[in-house]
Motif scaffolding. Structure first.
Motif, PDB file in Angstrom:
ATOM      1  N   UNK A  20       7.839 -31.148  21.222  1.00  0.00           N
ATOM      2  CA  UNK A  20       8.516 -29.844  21.307  1.00  0.00           C
ATOM      3  C   UNK A  20       8.487 -29.214  22.711  1.00  0.00           C
ATOM      4  N   UNK A  21       7.318 -29.125  23.369  1.00  0.00           N
ATOM      5  CA  UNK A  21       7.347 -28.553  24.719  1.00  0.00           C
ATOM      6  C   UNK A  21       8.145 -29.390  25.725  1.00  0.00           C
ATOM      7  N   UNK A  22       8.175 -30.721  25.533  1.00  0.00           N
ATOM      8  CA  UNK A  22       9.001 -31.545  26.444  1.00  0.00           C
ATOM      9  C   UNK A  22      10.474 -31.147  26.333  1.00  0.00           C
ATOM     10  N   UNK A  23      10.967 -31.039  25.103  1.00  0.00           N
ATOM     11  CA  UNK A  23      12.374 -30.658  24.907  1.00  0.00           C
ATOM     12  C   UNK A  23      12.638 -29.258  25.437  1.00  0.00           C
ATOM     13  N   UNK A  24      11.740 -28.319  25.104  1.00  0.00           N
ATOM     14  CA  UNK A  24      12.002 -26.923  25.478  1.00  0.00           C
ATOM     15  C   UNK A  24      12.006 -26.744  26.996  1.00  0.00           C
ATOM     16  N   UNK A  25      11.081 -27.422  27.684  1.00  0.00           N
ATOM     17  CA  UNK A  25      11.037 -27.273  29.145  1.00  0.00           C
ATOM     18  C   UNK A  25      12.282 -27.843  29.792  1.00  0.00           C
ATOM     19  N   UNK A  26      12.730 -29.003  29.307  1.00  0.00           N
ATOM     20  CA  UNK A  26      13.929 -29.603  29.886  1.00  0.00           C
ATOM     21  C   UNK A  26      15.154 -28.719  29.588  1.00  0.00           C
ATOM     22  N   UNK A  27      15.196 -28.175  28.370  1.00  0.00           N
ATOM     23  CA  UNK A  27      16.323 -27.300  28.018  1.00  0.00           C
ATOM     24  C   UNK A  27      16.342 -26.056  28.907  1.00  0.00           C
ATOM     25  N   UNK A  28      15.155 -25.514  29.182  1.00  0.00           N
ATOM     26  CA  UNK A  28      15.071 -24.367  30.097  1.00  0.00           C
ATOM     27  C   UNK A  28      15.684 -24.732  31.445  1.00  0.00           C
ATOM     28  N   UNK A  29      15.316 -25.918  31.934  1.00  0.00           N
ATOM     29  CA  UNK A  29      15.829 -26.363  33.237  1.00  0.00           C
ATOM     30  C   UNK A  29      17.341 -26.541  33.200  1.00  0.00           C
ATOM     31  N   UNK A  30      17.857 -26.909  32.034  1.00  0.00           N
ATOM     32  CA  UNK A  30      19.300 -27.140  31.890  1.00  0.00           C
ATOM     33  C   UNK A  30      20.050 -25.848  31.599  1.00  0.00           C
ATOM     34  N   UNK A  31      19.291 -24.739  31.437  1.00  0.00           N
ATOM     35  CA  UNK A  31      19.936 -23.468  31.135  1.00  0.00           C
ATOM     36  C   UNK A  31      20.443 -23.355  29.708  1.00  0.00           C
ATOM     37  N   UNK A  32      19.823 -24.111  28.800  1.00  0.00           N
ATOM     38  CA  UNK A  32      20.238 -24.084  27.389  1.00  0.00           C
ATOM     39  C   UNK A  32      19.341 -23.145  26.586  1.00  0.00           C
ATOM     40  N   UNK A  33      19.886 -22.585  25.538  1.00  0.00           N
ATOM     41  CA  UNK A  33      19.074 -21.867  24.561  1.00  0.00           C
ATOM     42  C   UNK A  33      18.620 -22.893  23.544  1.00  0.00           C
ATOM     43  N   UNK A 274      12.250 -35.794  35.590  1.00  0.00           N
ATOM     44  CA  UNK A 274      11.689 -34.442  35.447  1.00  0.00           C
ATOM     45  C   UNK A 274      10.932 -34.314  34.125  1.00  0.00           C
ATOM     46  N   UNK A 275      11.469 -34.931  33.062  1.00  0.00           N
ATOM     47  CA  UNK A 275      10.756 -34.872  31.775  1.00  0.00           C
ATOM     48  C   UNK A 275       9.430 -35.629  31.845  1.00  0.00           C
TER      49      UNK A 275
END
Ligand code: NAD
Length: 282
Positions: A20-33, A274-275
């Motif tokens: 979960x934190x791996x996905x959320x951090x990458x999504x943050x970097x991608x500017x996704x909600x 990055x991930x």
């Protein structure tokens, strides 16, 4: 675009999973909600057979996708509307997309290992590979090794029936490649002639410390991959590196499955390097 993602991980004892934190951090970097919640069957005191009920509940609550893990990777098959060819052949699903109310199953454990192998051990010789352990992770890894073109794959497991059954199933899927089965007692005869070794047993985890392979059987020309990722630096990885082998630690596979799942869920190819960095920071 205003698009947002709600994702869950269904499995036993997964509250502390790094996915979960791996996905959320990458999504943050991608500017996704992007929100990714662990749904821990152990905490909820629910059996793996509830995976279908949980998927339907998630669909009704607007979830976009789930990862599923032990003990649900086979159980979930019966709940799906569509299964990718690879996941069907492998007989295991770890990623479920929800599209127009339908459940679509994929497997990114095998593709994640394939990506890890290509990225972490580029140009590794695959003429002959020995794999120790053919449980859940081992099934995905063996499939990935054969898809990557392994010519001769030797599957060894403490459970000789499990190794033989996996070899027979894979021989049916990859008839032009040579797949044999045995037990760890065969290591001294098969390992010295192999290009590489993949370790896919629980030995070396914090909860099962130790090493399942006699390091004296390894030579510096060989590569060694471990699927164990807690710790990332297992005794096997450290010992193989000290002997001059090229090594691939289990963190690469853990990140690889997340990279491929993230892309399936969002349609955006994440930054794998990055991930991997994020994973090591967690
Ligand atoms: P599992 O219980 O499904 O399978 C383990 C297999 O190893 C069994 O078939 C068992 O008989 C065999 N085995 C045990 N000790 C052995 C030994 N000394 N020699 C030969 N065979 C032996 O377990 P699993 O779900 O496949 O998990 C195995 C490891 O892989 C765990 O450490 C797990 O954390 C890790 N894993 C890593 C990833 C990743 O992404 N890196 C993904 C899944 C699992």
């Amino acid at each position: 675009t205003g698009e947002s993602f709600v994702v869950g991980l269904i499995g036993e004892g997964i509250t502390a999973s790094l996915t979960p934190p791996m996905h959320e951090k990458e999504a943050d970097q991608q500017g996704l909600r992007y929100i990714y919640r662990p749904i821990d069957l152990t905490v909820l005191n629910r059996p793996g057979t509830d995976v279908g009920a949980l998927l339907r509940a998630g669909r009704d609550l607007g979830f976009n996708a789930f990862n599923v893990t032990h003990p649900c990777k086979q159980l979930v098959l019966a709940e799906l509307d569509v299964v990718s060819d690879d996941a069907a052949r492998l007989g295991a699903v770890n990623t479920v997309l929800i599209r127009d109310g339908r459940f679509i199953g994929h497997n990114t454990d095998f593709s994640g290992f394939g990506g890890a192998l290509a990225g972490g051990l580029p140009d590794a010789a695959l003429d002959s590979v020995v794999q120790l352990g053919v449980g859940g992770a081992g099934a995905a890894v063996a499939y990935a090794l054969l898809k990557a073109g392994t010519g001769e794959l030797t599957l060894l497991d403490l459970d000789p029936v499990r190794a033989a059954e996996r070899a027979a199933a894979l021989s049916g899927l990859f008839p032009d490649q040579r797949i044999t089965a045995g037990t760890p007692a065969d290591l001294p005869s098969v390992l010295p002639g192999a290009d590489g070794l993949v370790h896919a047993t629980p030995v070396g985890m914090h909860s099962h410390p130790g090493i399942a392979v006699d390091l004296d059987l390894l030579s510096s020309s060989q590569w060694v991959a471990d699927v164990v990722y807690r710790p990332v630096e297992t005794e096997l990885i450290r010992g193989a590196r000290e002997r001059g082998c090229r090594v691939l630690d289990g963190g690469r596979m853990a990140v690889g499955q997340a990279v491929d799942a993230f892309e399936l869920i969002t349609g955006i190819r994440p930054d794998a390097a990055r991930m991997l960095t994020h994973f090591h920071e967690l």
